[in-house]
Design an enzyme around this catalytic site. Structure first.
Site, PDB file in Angstrom:
ATOM      1  CG  ASP A   1      -2.099   0.925   1.083  1.00 52.81           C
ATOM      2  OD1 ASP A   1      -2.365   1.395  -0.047  1.00 52.81           O
ATOM      3  OD2 ASP A   1      -2.762   1.206   2.100  1.00 52.81           O
TER       4      ASP A   1
ATOM      5  CG  ASN B   1       1.851   1.512  -5.194  1.00 54.46           C
ATOM      6  OD1 ASN B   1       2.700   1.287  -4.332  1.00 54.46           O
ATOM      7  ND2 ASN B   1       1.393   0.583  -6.014  1.00 54.46           N
TER       8      ASN B   1
ATOM      9  CD1 TRP C   1       7.447   6.387  -2.904  1.00 53.10           C
ATOM     10  CD2 TRP C   1       6.940   6.866  -5.037  1.00 53.10           C
ATOM     11  NE1 TRP C   1       8.619   6.423  -3.612  1.00 53.10           N
ATOM     12  CE2 TRP C   1       8.347   6.713  -4.925  1.00 53.10           C
ATOM     13  CE3 TRP C   1       6.404   7.161  -6.287  1.00 53.10           C
ATOM     14  CZ2 TRP C   1       9.208   6.843  -6.012  1.00 53.10           C
ATOM     15  CZ3 TRP C   1       7.255   7.302  -7.379  1.00 53.10           C
ATOM     16  CH2 TRP C   1       8.645   7.145  -7.239  1.00 53.10           C
TER      17      TRP C   1
ATOM     18  NE  ARG D   1      -4.267   6.776  -7.323  1.00 55.76           N
ATOM     19  CZ  ARG D   1      -4.159   6.500  -6.012  1.00 55.76           C
ATOM     20  NH1 ARG D   1      -4.001   7.461  -5.152  1.00 55.76           N
ATOM     21  NH2 ARG D   1      -4.241   5.255  -5.581  1.00 55.76           N
TER      22      ARG D   1
ATOM     23  CB  SER E   1      -8.668  -5.556  -2.927  1.00 55.97           C
ATOM     24  OG  SER E   1      -9.384  -4.354  -3.156  1.00 55.97           O
ATOM     25  CB  SER E   2     -12.922  -8.437  -4.396  1.00 59.19           C
ATOM     26  OG  SER E   2     -12.871  -8.405  -2.982  1.00 59.19           O
ATOM     27  CD  GLU E   3     -13.428  -5.575  -1.134  1.00 60.54           C
ATOM     28  OE1 GLU E   3     -12.215  -5.860  -1.016  1.00 60.54           O
ATOM     29  OE2 GLU E   3     -14.332  -6.442  -1.110  1.00 60.54           O
ATOM     30  CG  ASN E   4      -8.017  -2.280  -5.100  1.00 62.26           C
ATOM     31  OD1 ASN E   4      -7.078  -3.064  -4.940  1.00 62.26           O
ATOM     32  ND2 ASN E   4      -8.236  -1.287  -4.237  1.00 62.26           N
TER      33      ASN E   4
ATOM     34  CG  LEU F   1      -6.026  -7.499   8.640  1.00 65.44           C
ATOM     35  CD1 LEU F   1      -6.503  -8.834   9.210  1.00 65.44           C
ATOM     36  CD2 LEU F   1      -4.532  -7.573   8.346  1.00 65.44           C
ATOM     37  CB  SER F   2      -7.766  -3.678   3.015  1.00 68.45           C
ATOM     38  OG  SER F   2      -7.543  -2.418   3.604  1.00 68.45           O
TER      39      SER F   2
END
Ligand code: IPE
Ligand code: IPE
Ligand code: MG
Length: 248
Positions: free
Chosen positions: A28, A30, A33, A41, A73-76, A203-204
């Site tokens: 996590d 990126n 940064w 991004r 992730s499945s949420e991304n 833990l997302s």
């Protein structure tokens, strides 16, 4: 994955230091940064791919048996379509460019998560890479793609229910190992160490079942700045922890 209390003895390297068998990382930071550098991004994601290369190499050298990295992730899917396209483009590029070297190093590539919902050319690249590296005997390199731990557990529950309905499984025989055998991580050693970069302490939806007795480590380093030295530091912190599994 074997039950945490059973087969969970972390191996020791020749020098006597405790080396975790299975390390997972929530990569996590990126975007932050890139933002700090006034860059788009995608620049952070690109640098993140470099961090991944360094970390994979270092994990192999340290004798870690399995490295699992949370890449999407499945949420991304909630992110803007342009960012999703950038991430998928990078994944494509990575799979095309890196698999020869991964294979040459004897690494076995696995994917956890519902990756068949990704673009068909990416699914084909993944399947080809998995088949090509399946006979290797080196480290397990596991990429979590369209992964959500709740979704993984739901899929395992559905598989058990279908077996029970068809009469091949007695519901009374379902125990923790029956569930573990149906998780995406079934062929991997127990999770010893779970690291999250970028200072977030959640833990997302990553490896919720597997993290039951893993050591958790939250570090402030943004993922694009992570490397072999950062991994060595994390492993040293793991070595200093006392694991009890509920006992004394
Ligand atoms: C992690 O970095 C990469 C993915 C989730 C794909 P982020 O993109 O979440 O970076 P931040 O959290 O916005 O800094
Ligand atoms: C978790 O990071 C997912 C990956 C690293 C792939 P996120 O940046 O998506 O997590 P949240 O949204 O901050 O919880
Ligand atoms: Mg993030």
């Amino acid at each position: 994955m074997a039950s945490p209390a059973g087969d969970a003895v972390a191996s020791r390297s020749a020098g006597g230091a405790v080396v975790p068998r299975h390390v997972a990382i929530i990569m996590d930071g990126n975007g932050r940064w890139a933002k700090k550098r006034l860059l788009p991004r995608i620049a952070g994601h690109r640098q993140g791919a470099e961090a991944l290369r360094k970390t994979l190499r270092a994990a192999g050298e340290m004798g870690i048996e399995a490295l699992t990295l949370y890449a999407f992730s499945s949420e991304n899917w909630r992110r803007p379509v342009t960012e999703i396209a950038d991430l998928m483009g990078l994944l494509r590029h990575y799979l095309r460019r890196e698999i020869d070297e991964i294979h040459a190093n004897g690494i076995r590539l696995h994917v956890i998560g519902d990756y068949r919902r990704l673009d068909s050319d990416i699914v084909a690249l993944i399947d080809e890479a998995r088949a090509r590296t399946a006979g290797n005997s080196g480290m397990h390199f596991v990429i979590a793609l369209n992964y959500g731990a709740q979704d993984e557990i739901v899929r395992a529950a559905r598989a058990l229910a279908e077996e029970a309905r068809s009469g091949t499984l007695d519901p009374a025989s379902i125990d923790a190992s029956a569930i573990e055998a149906r998780l995406d991580t079934h062929c991997l050693p127990p999770l010893d160490l779970l690291i999250r970069t970028s200072g977030e302490a959640r833990l997302s939806n990553f490896l919720l079942w597997q993290a039951a007795y893993a050591e958790l480590l939250f570090v402030d380093t943004l993922w694009p700045d992570f490397d072999g030295a950062a991994l060595a530091k994390a492993v040293a912190a793991f070595g200093a922890r006392e694991r009890r599994y509920g006992g004394l």
